[in-house]
Design a protein around this motif. Sequence first.
Motif, PDB file in Angstrom:
ATOM      1  N   PRO A 484       0.810  -1.224   0.000  1.00 25.74           N
ATOM      2  CA  PRO A 484       0.000   0.000   0.000  1.00 25.74           C
ATOM      3  C   PRO A 484       0.837   1.266   0.000  1.00 25.74           C
ATOM      4  N   GLU A 485       1.949   1.277   0.752  1.00 25.15           N
ATOM      5  CA  GLU A 485       2.801   2.464   0.784  1.00 25.15           C
ATOM      6  C   GLU A 485       3.380   2.751  -0.593  1.00 25.15           C
ATOM      7  N   ALA A 486       3.848   1.713  -1.283  1.00 21.70           N
ATOM      8  CA  ALA A 486       4.411   1.902  -2.617  1.00 21.70           C
ATOM      9  C   ALA A 486       3.366   2.458  -3.582  1.00 21.70           C
ATOM     10  N   ALA A 487       2.164   1.888  -3.555  1.00 20.73           N
ATOM     11  CA  ALA A 487       1.119   2.334  -4.474  1.00 20.73           C
ATOM     12  C   ALA A 487       0.701   3.773  -4.188  1.00 20.73           C
ATOM     13  N   GLN A 488       0.594   4.131  -2.916  1.00 20.33           N
ATOM     14  CA  GLN A 488       0.194   5.486  -2.566  1.00 20.33           C
ATOM     15  C   GLN A 488       1.236   6.503  -3.004  1.00 20.33           C
ATOM     16  N   LEU A 489       2.517   6.173  -2.844  1.00 13.23           N
ATOM     17  CA  LEU A 489       3.566   7.101  -3.261  1.00 13.23           C
ATOM     18  C   LEU A 489       3.645   7.213  -4.779  1.00 13.23           C
ATOM     19  N   VAL A 490       3.311   6.157  -5.495  1.00 17.25           N
ATOM     20  CA  VAL A 490       3.246   6.236  -6.949  1.00 17.25           C
ATOM     21  C   VAL A 490       2.174   7.247  -7.365  1.00 17.25           C
ATOM     22  N   LEU A 491       1.012   7.173  -6.749  1.00 17.77           N
ATOM     23  CA  LEU A 491      -0.053   8.123  -7.065  1.00 17.77           C
ATOM     24  C   LEU A 491       0.361   9.539  -6.703  1.00 17.77           C
ATOM     25  N   GLN A 492       1.009   9.706  -5.552  1.00 21.40           N
ATOM     26  CA  GLN A 492       1.434  11.043  -5.130  1.00 21.40           C
ATOM     27  C   GLN A 492       2.466  11.610  -6.101  1.00 21.40           C
ATOM     28  N   ALA A 493       3.400  10.785  -6.543  1.00 21.70           N
ATOM     29  CA  ALA A 493       4.400  11.245  -7.503  1.00 21.70           C
ATOM     30  C   ALA A 493       3.750  11.612  -8.826  1.00 21.70           C
ATOM     31  N   GLY A 494       2.770  10.805  -9.240  1.00 18.59           N
ATOM     32  CA  GLY A 494       2.067  11.116 -10.475  1.00 18.59           C
ATOM     33  C   GLY A 494       1.352  12.449 -10.413  1.00 18.59           C
ATOM     34  N   LEU A 495       0.864  12.812  -9.228  1.00 11.75           N
ATOM     35  CA  LEU A 495       0.184  14.099  -9.056  1.00 11.75           C
ATOM     36  C   LEU A 495       1.179  15.253  -9.067  1.00 11.75           C
ATOM     37  N   MET A 496       2.310  15.079  -8.379  1.00  8.55           N
ATOM     38  CA  MET A 496       3.256  16.176  -8.200  1.00  8.55           C
ATOM     39  C   MET A 496       4.182  16.392  -9.385  1.00  8.55           C
ATOM     40  N   GLY A 497       4.470  15.308 -10.110  1.00  8.19           N
ATOM     41  CA  GLY A 497       5.592  15.325 -11.045  1.00  8.19           C
ATOM     42  C   GLY A 497       5.427  16.247 -12.244  1.00  8.19           C
ATOM     43  N   GLN A 498       6.552  16.827 -12.645  1.00  6.69           N
ATOM     44  CA  GLN A 498       6.634  17.539 -13.913  1.00  6.69           C
ATOM     45  C   GLN A 498       7.143  16.564 -14.976  1.00  6.69           C
ATOM     46  N   SER A 499       6.799  16.811 -16.208  1.00  7.59           N
ATOM     47  CA  SER A 499       7.111  15.854 -17.264  1.00  7.59           C
ATOM     48  C   SER A 499       8.612  15.616 -17.382  1.00  7.59           C
ATOM     49  N   GLY A 500       8.972  14.327 -17.479  1.00 10.95           N
ATOM     50  CA  GLY A 500      10.363  13.934 -17.618  1.00 10.95           C
ATOM     51  C   GLY A 500      11.073  13.670 -16.308  1.00 10.95           C
ATOM     52  N   GLN A 501      10.424  13.901 -15.175  1.00 16.10           N
ATOM     53  CA  GLN A 501      11.074  13.705 -13.886  1.00 16.10           C
ATOM     54  C   GLN A 501      11.082  12.236 -13.477  1.00 16.10           C
ATOM     55  N   ILE A 502      12.127  11.869 -12.719  1.00 17.65           N
ATOM     56  CA  ILE A 502      12.232  10.535 -12.130  1.00 17.65           C
ATOM     57  C   ILE A 502      12.225  10.713 -10.617  1.00 17.65           C
ATOM     58  N   PHE A 503      11.236  10.115  -9.968  1.00 16.89           N
ATOM     59  CA  PHE A 503      11.101  10.254  -8.523  1.00 16.89           C
ATOM     60  C   PHE A 503      11.782   9.084  -7.819  1.00 16.89           C
ATOM     61  N   VAL A 504      12.359   9.394  -6.669  1.00 18.67           N
ATOM     62  CA  VAL A 504      12.986   8.394  -5.814  1.00 18.67           C
ATOM     63  C   VAL A 504      12.232   8.384  -4.496  1.00 18.67           C
ATOM     64  N   LEU A 505      11.784   7.219  -4.070  1.00 22.21           N
ATOM     65  CA  LEU A 505      11.031   7.108  -2.834  1.00 22.21           C
ATOM     66  C   LEU A 505      11.968   6.942  -1.644  1.00 22.21           C
ATOM     67  N   ASP A 506      11.558   7.533  -0.529  1.00 21.24           N
ATOM     68  CA  ASP A 506      12.276   7.317   0.724  1.00 21.24           C
ATOM     69  C   ASP A 506      11.991   5.894   1.195  1.00 21.24           C
ATOM     70  N   MET A 507      12.979   5.035   1.070  1.00 20.06           N
ATOM     71  CA  MET A 507      12.779   3.628   1.417  1.00 20.06           C
ATOM     72  C   MET A 507      13.154   3.311   2.861  1.00 20.06           C
ATOM     73  N   GLY A 508      13.535   4.350   3.618  1.00 19.84           N
ATOM     74  CA  GLY A 508      13.911   4.095   5.002  1.00 19.84           C
ATOM     75  C   GLY A 508      15.272   3.428   5.089  1.00 19.84           C
ATOM     76  N   GLU A 509      15.470   2.667   6.134  1.00 17.22           N
ATOM     77  CA  GLU A 509      16.739   1.984   6.352  1.00 17.22           C
ATOM     78  C   GLU A 509      16.729   0.616   5.663  1.00 17.22           C
ATOM     79  N   PRO A 510      17.861   0.244   5.042  1.00 17.03           N
ATOM     80  CA  PRO A 510      17.919  -1.090   4.433  1.00 17.03           C
ATOM     81  C   PRO A 510      17.858  -2.189   5.496  1.00 17.03           C
TER      82      PRO A 510
END
Length: 613
Positions: A484-510
């Motif tokens: 669910p966290e991954a899917a929600q951040l995908v939607l959020q990035a899709g809303l915020m993003g400008q064309s051509g951008q590559i978003f990196v998610l905060d994955m926390g600690e490995p």
Amino acid sequence: MLTGMRQLLVSRSWLVDLPLIVLAWWSAFWLRFNLGIPHPYVDHAVVTTLPAVLCMAVGLLLARVPRQSWRYVSLADLRHLAWGVALGALLTMAVVMGLRVQGFPRSVFFISAVLTLVLLAGARATWRTTVERTLSQAQAITGAQPLLIAGQLQDVDQALRTLKGVAGWQVVGVVSSSPSDTGRTLQGVAVVGSVAQMAEIASQRTVSTVLLAGAPGAELRRELLLRWSGSGLNLLTLPSADEMLGSDAALRPRQVQLEDLLGRAPVQLDAQGLSLLLTGQTVMVTGAGGSIGSELCRQVARFGVARLVCVDVSEFAVYQLEQQLRQSHPAMPASYYTANVREIDRLRSIAERHRPNVVLHAAAYKHVPLMETDNEIEALRTNVLGTLHAARIAGEIGAARFVLISTDKAVNPTNVMGASKRVAEQVVQAVATDYPATRFVAVRFGNVLGSSGSVVPLFEEQLARGGPLTVTHPDIVRYFMTIPEAAQLVLQAGLMGQSGQIFVLDMGEPVKIVELARMMIRLSGKTEAEVPIAFTGLRPGEKLYEELLADDETTAATPHPKLRVAQVAAAAPDTLRAIEAWLASAGPSPAPEQLRAWLQARVPEYRAQSVLF
């Protein structure tokens, strides 16, 4: 509205409130004159009782106090009550003063207001206490299971409130994460000790079940699991908000799951922005039957889309998704297609029929070892050519957003799968220049707990067989997040993003994979002596660690704390033509050396090797 007013007027709470208001009014006179009312003022009390009661009743009505449920009265309800009493006192003062009663003692107004608030609040508190005590006694008689709650006091407080509506459990004590809390009480339940004493406390009170209070991923949960699993204690937690949104969710304690230990604080979404983007719109998801794709469909469905178009190459995956969505969202219009993103004409016909406003591209081959040998060309045709088809069609139909699901394995790739996803990112950037009306973005993230082909389902199968759990290397680490966290951040990035951008998610600690294996063994109620861990060696193309950014990349912050934008070089002008030409000429089975050489030319940071230390 008339119905609501009628309900307020005939509320049964008046049977108690009105006599108490009268009592408060006369008691105010009594207290004002030192426990005795002189004769002239008895007349004052008689004359003003009815106006005072009516004015106080009007104040309570305006504050909607009669709508309160006494059984579940809370501090918020008492604040409403206070406002109602204050308003009623002001009305009483205005009316009584308007009657011009000679020599009326004005301090009675204040005293009666205080007494009214005390009496009405006391009646409600007494009722709730009586109901809760009766319920507790009934549960004890019917054999409710004793339960300890462990956590910080603020988390335990919320858990206690939740459990009051759940039958079958009787909380016998609180185990605090802070030893200094011992001896305190919380909602009438004693703090009986600290986490370090939990086994002794459970034994003394004959308790075998402990509820872990607190947010997913809290360190206390991991500590409790690693310390007490295998000791005979049954560790439970309350369902998350996402689980409660499910149609079959129940507000009952459940077993602790891996997501509870590795998950983090819930993602904060721009719900208003996503509603504007998705509500009433058509959304198409490719790879909709996969782990990420199906969760994207569930998340999108919550926003009330006009139509959800689900595309996947797997017939069975599409069938499963259809059954799930029809059960959870029966009124949502949806279309389900079996189609391959490598077949552009089929994909175009679907898109032209529905003309989606948002396209979420999750279709991909992602299994690293499988794509590394014998299937390299399949990874390129699906991950690269399929992305080109989906992105180009999104631009052709004028979609507002196109989002590519990428991976951390695209950074400094050492395998064909990762390199193919990096080329897919280049494709999206190149297509963005051809269709300026559509915003094209890509989102990179690491491993997703429980996704198909990931390590968690493998460990579950191995546990079911009794072990051993196979880990490739004792030092191998990976980033993890929940589906669910991954899917929600995908939607959020899709809303915020400008064309051509590559978003990196905060994955926390490995997380070390060997630690993940240990946690899963403990969650199964077994020990490592019963289920051993075996190390098998790194597989072809596998890294000891994954990166979210290449060496020559930097990131820029975004308004969302869990999203950053990767600063990457723009795609070359001839990117699309060169990619299409090579894939067309490569044939069904190009030589592995030729394929890797072409990937090396397209992705200079790609290093083809079987093991990377």
